[in-house]
Design a protein around this motif. Structure first.
Motif, mmCIF file in Angstrom:
data_model
loop_
_atom_site.group_PDB
_atom_site.id
_atom_site.type_symbol
_atom_site.label_atom_id
_atom_site.label_comp_id
_atom_site.label_asym_id
_atom_site.label_seq_id
_atom_site.Cartn_x
_atom_site.Cartn_y
_atom_site.Cartn_z
ATOM 1 N N GLY A 181 -5.080 14.569 -3.658
ATOM 2 C CA GLY A 181 -5.195 15.205 -1.489
ATOM 3 C C GLY A 181 -5.112 16.994 -1.271
ATOM 4 O O GLY A 181 -4.304 17.436 -2.466
ATOM 5 N N SER A 182 -5.398 17.442 -0.600
ATOM 6 C CA SER A 182 -4.670 19.030 -0.235
ATOM 7 C C SER A 182 -3.519 19.393 -0.587
ATOM 8 O O SER A 182 -3.314 20.445 -0.609
ATOM 9 C CB SER A 182 -5.865 19.403 0.423
ATOM 10 N N ASP A 226 -6.460 4.447 6.710
ATOM 11 C CA ASP A 226 -5.744 4.688 7.236
ATOM 12 C C ASP A 226 -4.428 3.818 8.608
ATOM 13 O O ASP A 226 -3.689 3.588 8.394
ATOM 14 C CB ASP A 226 -5.045 5.710 6.849
ATOM 15 N N HIS A 227 -5.602 3.760 8.966
ATOM 16 C CA HIS A 227 -5.101 2.799 9.949
ATOM 17 C C HIS A 227 -4.311 1.216 9.951
ATOM 18 O O HIS A 227 -4.109 1.335 10.024
ATOM 19 C CB HIS A 227 -6.561 3.129 11.283
ATOM 20 N N ALA A 228 -5.403 0.503 9.320
ATOM 21 C CA ALA A 228 -4.325 -0.460 8.435
ATOM 22 C C ALA A 228 -3.246 -0.350 8.112
ATOM 23 O O ALA A 228 -2.457 -0.642 8.032
ATOM 24 C CB ALA A 228 -5.487 -1.219 7.521
ATOM 25 N N ILE A 229 -3.002 0.664 7.368
ATOM 26 C CA ILE A 229 -1.513 0.980 6.315
ATOM 27 C C ILE A 229 -1.173 1.031 6.987
ATOM 28 O O ILE A 229 0.566 1.088 7.294
ATOM 29 C CB ILE A 229 -1.859 2.143 5.007
ATOM 30 N N LEU A 230 -1.027 2.585 8.623
ATOM 31 C CA LEU A 230 -0.234 2.498 9.401
ATOM 32 C C LEU A 230 -0.097 1.564 9.877
ATOM 33 O O LEU A 230 1.852 1.682 10.237
ATOM 34 C CB LEU A 230 -0.592 3.483 10.117
ATOM 35 N N GLY A 231 -0.301 0.642 10.326
ATOM 36 C CA GLY A 231 -0.275 -0.486 11.045
ATOM 37 C C GLY A 231 0.797 -1.118 10.855
ATOM 38 O O GLY A 231 2.312 -1.488 11.580
ATOM 39 N N PRO A 245 5.889 9.230 10.344
ATOM 40 C CA PRO A 245 5.966 10.284 10.265
ATOM 41 C C PRO A 245 3.944 11.417 10.572
ATOM 42 O O PRO A 245 3.999 11.241 10.263
ATOM 43 C CB PRO A 245 6.739 11.097 9.324
ATOM 44 N N GLU A 246 3.865 11.442 11.532
ATOM 45 C CA GLU A 246 2.343 11.892 12.705
ATOM 46 C C GLU A 246 2.356 13.159 11.422
ATOM 47 O O GLU A 246 1.137 13.352 10.845
ATOM 48 C CB GLU A 246 2.686 12.972 13.709
ATOM 49 N N HIS A 262 -1.508 11.376 6.367
ATOM 50 C CA HIS A 262 -3.199 11.825 5.343
ATOM 51 C C HIS A 262 -2.463 11.454 3.662
ATOM 52 O O HIS A 262 -3.463 10.798 3.528
ATOM 53 C CB HIS A 262 -2.611 12.902 5.839
ATOM 54 N N CYS A 263 -1.487 10.601 4.139
ATOM 55 C CA CYS A 263 -0.667 10.230 2.882
ATOM 56 C C CYS A 263 -0.934 8.864 2.333
ATOM 57 O O CYS A 263 -1.727 8.241 2.145
ATOM 58 C CB CYS A 263 0.814 9.731 2.477
ATOM 59 N N ALA A 264 -1.475 8.128 4.048
ATOM 60 C CA ALA A 264 -1.911 6.600 4.823
ATOM 61 C C ALA A 264 -3.326 6.771 4.087
ATOM 62 O O ALA A 264 -4.062 5.878 3.495
ATOM 63 C CB ALA A 264 -1.676 6.334 5.600
ATOM 64 N N TYR A 265 -3.965 8.389 4.300
ATOM 65 C CA TYR A 265 -5.584 8.374 4.138
ATOM 66 C C TYR A 265 -6.031 8.118 2.801
ATOM 67 O O TYR A 265 -7.284 7.669 1.677
ATOM 68 C CB TYR A 265 -5.670 9.434 4.699
#
Length: 154
Positions: A57-58, A111-116, A122-123, A127-130
């Motif tokens: 990631g960046s 990323d939504h499935a991972i965060l869910g 943390p908001e 990007h880590c989930a992405y």
């Protein structure tokens, strides 16, 4: 914290630090995220994965997701990251979500499935989930490039 009578002062300080760190992680990631962080070092490592997907990631964090594939099913997974706790937790959850799925289903992990699945995250670290989801897709992509799709049809 319960002090042991024979515990050295440095050991006492380290125990307090560990308890504070764990409390902070539970607060930031909830019990599910904390469990992924706590248990990650004890996971079974894949000695010879079929394929590995790696993304950077960046932010500078790199996440790799390794897969053992049988037919079109991901039968085992592993992950690695040089990133923070958020990257470690997201990668662990992504690998967990991919295990047992078909390759077609795995590319739908986002990323939504991972965060869910984590529940609390943390908001400013989403990007880590992405990145973790991108590593799963990258692994499947590599499998396809290596001819895995053709091999499965034989």
């Amino acid at each position: 914290m319960r002090q042991e009578p024979d515990q050295e002062p440095l050991d006492q300080v380290l125990a307090i630090f560990r308890e504070e760190q764990e409390a902070d992680l539970r607060d930031r990631f909830g019990e599910t995220g904390f469990a992924h962080w706590r248990d990650a070092p004890n996971r079974v490592r894949l000695e010879k994965p079929t394929v590995v997907g790696t993304v950077k990631g960046s932010c500078g964090d790199t996440i790799s997701i390794a897969m053992l594939i049988d037919g079109d099913t991901i039968v085992a997974t592993d992950f690695d990251t040089d990133g923070c706790a958020s990257s470690q937790i997201a990668a662990s959850v992504a690998a967990t979500l991919a295990k047992g799925k078909t390759l077609d289903d795995a590319v739908d992990i986002d990323d939504h499935a991972i965060l869910g699945a984590i529940g609390k995250f943390p908001e400013n670290d989403t990007h880590c989930a992405y990145l973790a989801a991108a590593a799963v897709r990258e692994a499947v992509h590599h499998w396809m490039i290596q001819g895995g799709v053709v091999e499965m049809g034989k």
